[in-house]
Design an enzyme around this catalytic site. Structure first.
Site, mmCIF file in Angstrom:
data_model
loop_
_atom_site.group_PDB
_atom_site.id
_atom_site.type_symbol
_atom_site.label_atom_id
_atom_site.label_comp_id
_atom_site.label_asym_id
_atom_site.label_seq_id
_atom_site.Cartn_x
_atom_site.Cartn_y
_atom_site.Cartn_z
ATOM 1 N N GLY A 17 -25.549 7.813 1.284
ATOM 2 C CA GLY A 17 -26.101 9.031 0.694
ATOM 3 C C GLY A 17 -25.055 10.006 0.176
ATOM 4 O O GLY A 17 -25.170 10.522 -0.939
ATOM 5 N N ASN A 18 -23.992 10.268 0.983
ATOM 6 C CA ASN A 18 -23.057 11.335 0.593
ATOM 7 C C ASN A 18 -22.165 10.937 -0.583
ATOM 8 O O ASN A 18 -21.472 11.775 -1.144
ATOM 9 C CB ASN A 18 -22.219 11.803 1.787
ATOM 10 N N LYS A 42 -38.581 4.037 7.609
ATOM 11 C CA LYS A 42 -37.480 4.379 6.698
ATOM 12 C C LYS A 42 -37.580 5.838 6.257
ATOM 13 O O LYS A 42 -38.503 6.224 5.544
ATOM 14 C CB LYS A 42 -37.570 3.455 5.475
ATOM 15 N N LYS A 83 -30.954 -0.253 2.144
ATOM 16 C CA LYS A 83 -29.906 -0.783 1.255
ATOM 17 C C LYS A 83 -28.807 -1.516 2.030
ATOM 18 O O LYS A 83 -28.109 -2.367 1.457
ATOM 19 C CB LYS A 83 -29.317 0.311 0.365
ATOM 20 N N LYS A 119 -26.786 -0.277 9.547
ATOM 21 C CA LYS A 119 -25.453 -0.693 9.072
ATOM 22 C C LYS A 119 -24.864 -1.725 10.035
ATOM 23 O O LYS A 119 -24.262 -2.715 9.618
ATOM 24 C CB LYS A 119 -24.521 0.518 8.967
HETATM 25 N N1 LIG Z 1 -22.659 5.473 16.716
HETATM 26 C C1 LIG Z 1 -22.426 6.155 15.599
HETATM 27 N N2 LIG Z 1 -21.182 6.179 15.053
HETATM 28 C C2 LIG Z 1 -20.944 6.861 13.923
HETATM 29 N N3 LIG Z 1 -21.890 7.559 13.241
HETATM 30 C C3 LIG Z 1 -23.158 7.577 13.728
HETATM 31 C C4 LIG Z 1 -23.485 6.866 14.916
HETATM 32 N N4 LIG Z 1 -24.809 7.057 15.155
HETATM 33 C C5 LIG Z 1 -25.284 7.826 14.176
HETATM 34 N N5 LIG Z 1 -24.303 8.148 13.301
HETATM 35 C C6 LIG Z 1 -24.541 8.988 12.112
HETATM 36 O O1 LIG Z 1 -25.099 8.129 11.122
HETATM 37 C C7 LIG Z 1 -24.647 8.557 9.832
HETATM 38 C C8 LIG Z 1 -24.832 7.421 8.834
HETATM 39 O O2 LIG Z 1 -26.193 7.288 8.558
HETATM 40 P P1 LIG Z 1 -26.835 7.837 7.204
HETATM 41 O O3 LIG Z 1 -26.259 9.183 6.867
HETATM 42 O O4 LIG Z 1 -28.310 7.728 7.358
HETATM 43 O O5 LIG Z 1 -26.347 6.714 6.211
HETATM 44 P P2 LIG Z 1 -25.973 6.683 4.665
HETATM 45 O O6 LIG Z 1 -24.520 7.059 4.566
HETATM 46 O O7 LIG Z 1 -26.230 5.264 4.274
HETATM 47 O O8 LIG Z 1 -26.890 7.659 3.947
HETATM 48 C C9 LIG Z 1 -23.212 8.950 10.081
HETATM 49 O O9 LIG Z 1 -22.699 9.799 9.072
HETATM 50 C C10 LIG Z 1 -23.312 9.653 11.451
HETATM 51 O O10 LIG Z 1 -23.615 11.011 11.262
HETATM 52 N N1 LIG Z 2 -32.871 2.532 0.369
HETATM 53 C C1 LIG Z 2 -31.966 3.076 1.225
HETATM 54 O O1 LIG Z 2 -31.592 2.464 2.223
HETATM 55 O O2 LIG Z 2 -31.510 4.352 0.920
HETATM 56 P P1 LIG Z 2 -30.544 5.263 1.806
HETATM 57 O O3 LIG Z 2 -29.324 4.453 2.101
HETATM 58 O O4 LIG Z 2 -30.250 6.468 0.938
HETATM 59 O O5 LIG Z 2 -31.292 5.627 3.056
#
Ligand SMILES: Nc1ncnc2c1ncn2[C@@H]1O[C@H](COP(=O)(O)OP(=O)(O)O)[C@@H](O)[C@H]1O
Ligand SMILES: NC(=O)OP(=O)(O)O
Length: 310
Positions: free
Chosen positions: A11-12, A128, A210, A272
């Site tokens: 996302g970021n 989700k 994803k 992940k």
């Molecule tokens: N065990 C963990 N180790 C590291 N980060 C974690 C853990 N559990 C949860 N997180 C959080 O999960 C986030 C990643 O998930 P998310 O932001 O939903 O994913 P994406 O980057 O795909 O959008 C990390 O930035 C962190 O804040």
């Molecule tokens: N489709 C999907 O997994 O999107 P995000 O990674 O933004 O949650």
């Protein structure tokens, strides 16, 4: 080096606090600059990306629809629309940054359909998170008004949740592989891919994760490495607690044990971890890496990123 790498953008890498088109395009320019560092090292990039915030926002925009003249689009079509918009921004950002680095390479976005099982239990249990973060009170109001399900997302607020079945096949993977063999940079499986079922590829109401779709893509194109970029430099155990410990090199079996112990939050880090485990199990000579965009250029240095292998 010339490794075939699937890079999944979190996302970021696309969106900070501001969901305007301009702001997302600016974020993607910064992301493209980092990705070009991998290209400079001679790697072949197969890029995928999330769409959780964007597809949720697009669904909210459908509420302004009018059933006759301007009908609302279903969720599979909204996923396709976000693949198109993010793919357009990222293609242009990559072209610009490659040019700045003096690299001549074609970049192309592939509208990607992903097969799921129509009997996947996920259709009965939405998990989700998509769209904006709400307070508990706002989420409760929306649940009453719309009948949609909202859940708390890893301590960050409440979000709408939709069905997220497992990807079983990437419909366009041969095309993607062909483009990679032609030395092109591809952007595909965006937002986990458009969820479709059956021989007729009928779209269904869901958002595929994803991370799982990227692992499936990496397996199908026989990538050497799967890199999952997210908001943290390393996966941690006891995340957010005083005894938090960053993981650097970790085996699949160690990771399985940490997973069983509940160290990874569902809806954020857990997909992940599961994607990385699946990919390495299916490609035992390969490795998966989970790290932040900022760390990408330093991969290979000691302690940079969490590296998962057999
Ligand atoms: N065990 C963990 N180790 C590291 N980060 C974690 C853990 N559990 C949860 N997180 C959080 O999960 C986030 C990643 O998930 P998310 O932001 O939903 O994913 P994406 O980057 O795909 O959008 C990390 O930035 C962190 O804040
Ligand atoms: N489709 C999907 O997994 O999107 P995000 O990674 O933004 O949650």
């Amino acid at each position: 080096m010339n490794k075939k790498i699937v890079v999944a953008l979190g996302g970021n890498a696309i969106l900070s606090d501001n969901a305007s088109a301009q702001s997302q395009q600016e974020a993607l320019i910064k992301t493209a600059r980092q990705l070009v560092e991998l290209v400079k090292k001679g790697n072949q990039l197969i890029i995928s990306h999330g769409n959780g915030p964007q597809v949720g926002n697009l669904l909210l925009q459908q509420q302004a629809a009018d059933s006759k003249k301007n009908p609302a689009m279903p969720l599979d079509t909204c996923v396709a629309m976000t693949q198109g918009s993010i793919g357009y921004w990222l293609t242009n950002a990559m072209i610009k940054e490659l040019k700045a680095a003096g690299i001549e390479k074609e970049v192309v976005t592939v509208v990607t359909q992903v097969l799921v099982d129509e009997h996947d239990a996920a259709f009965k249990n939405p998990t989700k998170p998509i769209g904006p973060f709400l307070t508990k009170e706002e989420a409760q109001e929306q649940m009453t008004l719309t009948g949609a399900t909202f859940k708390e997302d890893a301590g960050r607020g409440w979000r709408k949740v939709v069905a997220s079945p497992q990807p079983t096949m990437i419909v366009e993977y041969k095309v993607i592989n062909h483009l990679v063999e032609e030395d092109m940079i591809t952007i595909s499986a965006g937002g986990g891919g458009i969820p479709v079922v059956g021989d007729e590829l009928r779209g269904v109401e869901a958002v595929i994760d994803k991370d799982y779709a990227s692992a499936k893509l990496a397996e199908l194109v026989k990538a050497d490495q799967l890199i999952i970029l997210t908001g943290v430099a390393n996966v941690a155990i006891n995340f957010g607690q005083e005894n938090e410990e960053k993981l650097e090199k970790v085996s699949v079996s160690e990771l399985e044990s940490y997973k069983e112990e509940g160290h990874f939050a569902p809806g954020s880090m857990l997909p992940k971890i599961e994607a990385a485990i699946d990919y390495v199990n299916n490609n035992p000579s390969s490795q998966a890496v989970i790290t932040s965009l900022e760390n990408l250029a330093f991969l290979g240095n000691k302690g940079v990123g969490t590296i998962i292998s057999h």
